[in-house]
Design a protein around this motif. Sequence first.
Motif, PDB file in Angstrom:
ATOM      1  N   TRP A 510      -0.168  41.328  34.769  1.00  0.00           N
ATOM      2  CA  TRP A 510       0.192  39.929  34.947  1.00  0.00           C
ATOM      3  C   TRP A 510       1.492  39.619  34.210  1.00  0.00           C
ATOM      4  O   TRP A 510       1.673  39.981  33.056  1.00  0.00           O
ATOM      5  CB  TRP A 510      -0.924  39.013  34.442  1.00  0.00           C
ATOM      6  N   TYR A 513       1.711  34.430  34.782  1.00  0.00           N
ATOM      7  CA  TYR A 513       0.623  33.729  34.106  1.00  0.00           C
ATOM      8  C   TYR A 513       0.001  34.607  33.021  1.00  0.00           C
ATOM      9  O   TYR A 513      -1.201  34.561  32.796  1.00  0.00           O
ATOM     10  CB  TYR A 513      -0.473  33.341  35.116  1.00  0.00           C
ATOM     11  N   PRO A 516      -1.850  32.484  30.053  1.00  0.00           N
ATOM     12  CA  PRO A 516      -3.038  31.757  30.517  1.00  0.00           C
ATOM     13  C   PRO A 516      -4.168  32.669  30.996  1.00  0.00           C
ATOM     14  O   PRO A 516      -5.335  32.414  30.695  1.00  0.00           O
ATOM     15  CB  PRO A 516      -2.501  30.898  31.668  1.00  0.00           C
ATOM     16  N   MET A 574      -5.172  31.952  39.538  1.00  0.00           N
ATOM     17  CA  MET A 574      -3.957  32.465  38.905  1.00  0.00           C
ATOM     18  C   MET A 574      -3.687  33.908  39.305  1.00  0.00           C
ATOM     19  O   MET A 574      -2.539  34.295  39.562  1.00  0.00           O
ATOM     20  CB  MET A 574      -4.073  32.343  37.386  1.00  0.00           C
ATOM     21  N   GLU A 578      -0.402  35.574  41.239  1.00  0.00           N
ATOM     22  CA  GLU A 578       0.293  36.758  40.715  1.00  0.00           C
ATOM     23  C   GLU A 578       0.364  37.857  41.775  1.00  0.00           C
ATOM     24  O   GLU A 578       1.412  38.499  41.954  1.00  0.00           O
ATOM     25  CB  GLU A 578      -0.430  37.264  39.469  1.00  0.00           C
ATOM     26  N   HIS A 792       4.520  27.524  36.888  1.00  0.00           N
ATOM     27  CA  HIS A 792       3.611  28.278  36.033  1.00  0.00           C
ATOM     28  C   HIS A 792       3.198  27.446  34.833  1.00  0.00           C
ATOM     29  O   HIS A 792       4.007  26.726  34.244  1.00  0.00           O
ATOM     30  CB  HIS A 792       4.275  29.577  35.571  1.00  0.00           C
ATOM     31  N   ARG A 795       4.406  30.615  30.418  1.00  0.00           N
ATOM     32  CA  ARG A 795       4.893  31.989  30.509  1.00  0.00           C
ATOM     33  C   ARG A 795       4.898  32.628  29.142  1.00  0.00           C
ATOM     34  O   ARG A 795       5.447  33.657  28.935  1.00  0.00           O
ATOM     35  CB  ARG A 795       6.303  31.996  31.113  1.00  0.00           C
TER      36      ARG A 795
END
Length: 795
Positions: A510, A513, A516, A574, A578, A792, A795
């Motif tokens: 990832w 994101y 998160p 999310m 991605e 987003h 980051r």
Amino acid sequence: MRETGKLFGEKLRPLFAGLLVLSLFVAAGLLVFDLRDVPGHSADATALETVTTGKHPYLQTAPFELRPGVWEVHVDYTPDPELESVSMAVADLPTERLFACESDTVALRYYQDHQDYRIYVHTEATPVRIINRVPKRDALPEITSVRITYQPLLTAGYDLGRFLCAVLILLSLWLFVPYWVGLPRSRRMHFLCLCAITMLSLLPICTYELGRGHDFSFHLYRILGMAQGMADGQIPVRLQPLWGNGHGYPVSIMYGDLLLYPAALLYLIGFPMHAAVRFLLFYLTAATAVVSDLCFGRILRNPKLGLAGSAIYVLSVWRLTDVYVRWAVGEYAAMIFLPLIALGACRLIEEAPAPEKEADAQHLFSFSREEQITILCLTLGFGGLLQTHVVTLFLASIAMAVFCIRFWRRFFWTRRLYLLMVSAIWTVILNLWFLVPFVDYSLKQDLYVYHVENHMQTHGVDLYRLFSTHFSATEHALSGFSVQEMPQTVGLALLFGIMAAAAGVLCGLWKGYRRPIRDLTIAALVCLVLSLQIFPYDWINAHMHGLYLLYGSIEFPFRIFPLVMLFGTLLILMCTEELSARSRSMGFLFLSLLICISGFQAIRFQSEYRYEWDKDAIPLVDGRSVYDFGSFLEYTLIGTGNYFQVPEVVIPDGVDLGNIERQNLTFRLWLRNRTSETQFIQLPVCGYKGMQAIAGHTLLLSRASDDAELEVGLPPGFEGEVVVGFRPRIYWRAADLISLAAWLIWVLIALRRRHALRRIRQADTQDNPDEPDNTDNTNTANSSGVEGDESHVDR
């Protein structure tokens, strides 16, 4: 498109206006027809006949020819502890006319001598019999008399209610059809998909019968008690009179029931209980679908991902378990508000004041539109949890505290912390009408709920049950409460999404994101571990008893599953973005697979639930029988006795009792104290705070006895009428007024904001009359794939 919708609406307007005018005349005719007086029917004990056909004998009356409407059956009987029987009405008609009559099924309790319930007749000249039997035994109850009376007000309320529903549908079409015609195609499909998600999770209520689960009776009596309380003039309802053989129960003080008022109101005006319950399930499910779609779409800034998140969230196996197996109305109603809190939290860390707004940000009472939306999300989210399920509120508060600690550099000594504090203050003020009585009872009433030792270790979830795919949906609910037999999983789709996110974190997949996904993965895994039986709750209880008492208030570890659902859904969305950044087909396949798994498990679970019913054990509705204190003790006073006897007033020697009248929790008694000392009479109601005795303008001493019944003290030589009843404290009423004023302020602010936005749009339209409508293109662009860097969360 919008102009086409307006023209289409103008063409349909005369048609709808004519239908609405016609509906007013029909409503007036229904009202006159239903309110006419219709004589009742009665039958004495000699008219009852014994029927021996079938497995067990039963008593039945002769058939009565009843006109359509709502009728009330009053059964008098001789109490017998050995023979707790049931009573119901059946239509004496062929099977093809099954829906000609429907009846409540009530228990003739051995500590009462009468019972009443409703029957609903739908066709003309329907012959109806009243049947009384002892379930699964060859004995017969001793019935003294059966009386059937027509209820004109309930009939009018039922008919007018159904008719007004049809009128509201027509009015909605009048307003919605032009709007629908003017909508772009993407929004139409979005709306239809939301409808499909809602109906897909409501398959079991689209049948004639309703199944019951763990807390079915509890919430049913909550609705019945609220209806009875409103009929007695309690607004809002505090102390429900129906429970414990008429002794009263403060469930509305200790358990938020704001969302139950529509169902209670429907029953109060004459609707059958099953119709009120179906409406409750429908609008709570629809609200969950709409709110989750809106919040997830705003968090990801992608409407299509919001719709996918709504499908996974609403069709989760645990949510369906709460709805149909556990019948945990408070817990699955709380799921409406968790996405709002998530949206508010994301907006808090996303939005910082722009440089040109720094000056405005210094004013404590000046908020930008974005800040107002953030406050609104957090206030409605936490306020909704308070009004539905305090345990979920406790868990969400812990999660928010951890969230603030995780982003402490962004929160502390910044405007974000101030917005959070403002949201908390508004939450308290708007819900002060519920908080004040709740805190008052919690601090000043010695209730059983604060003395219960929870054994969370034994109630934890077995690890293998998290990945189970086959469930015994109803066996445990019919044979007795057993949490070990019910489904204990959030569903494979959410579990696979969490595992995929964890694998991506370990492999460093990832990018956009990254933080998160990492944080949500840790949170979801921690919540799953806390729900397991292998978590050392007994060790914590032995070494950190204070911490255990705090966390042990959730009672069952699986109550943390709603947070897992929230975190897991956000993780899936999310991860989809991605993957779509690398390959749109990869993200599409990943999300489609999880939605299909979620939908398949939801349909299979509901099918098993529907076809496992024992038809003899599940009545249409479990009537108006009284919920026993022996079955539910949480909010009763310490020392509460078993009130399983016909209620009576206990008068000491030296006190004369004249006439006595009772209306639920209110008594009117004529009393005389012939002694020179204060004498106490004991009434068959619980001695909760708020129960008062007044003689003229004098407040008499009232207290709870050793077995928690209300005692009223009579001064020496007293003679006169005493009125005993429940009266809210004056500071409760003050809290009601403060909350009402706060809600009015919110409404005025919203109307003012809407008016200002409308003027701005009109000014823009006048300045740029030829500017094309790019609504459809904007939505399509926002939902076609991954957005820019600003989409987003972190980051």
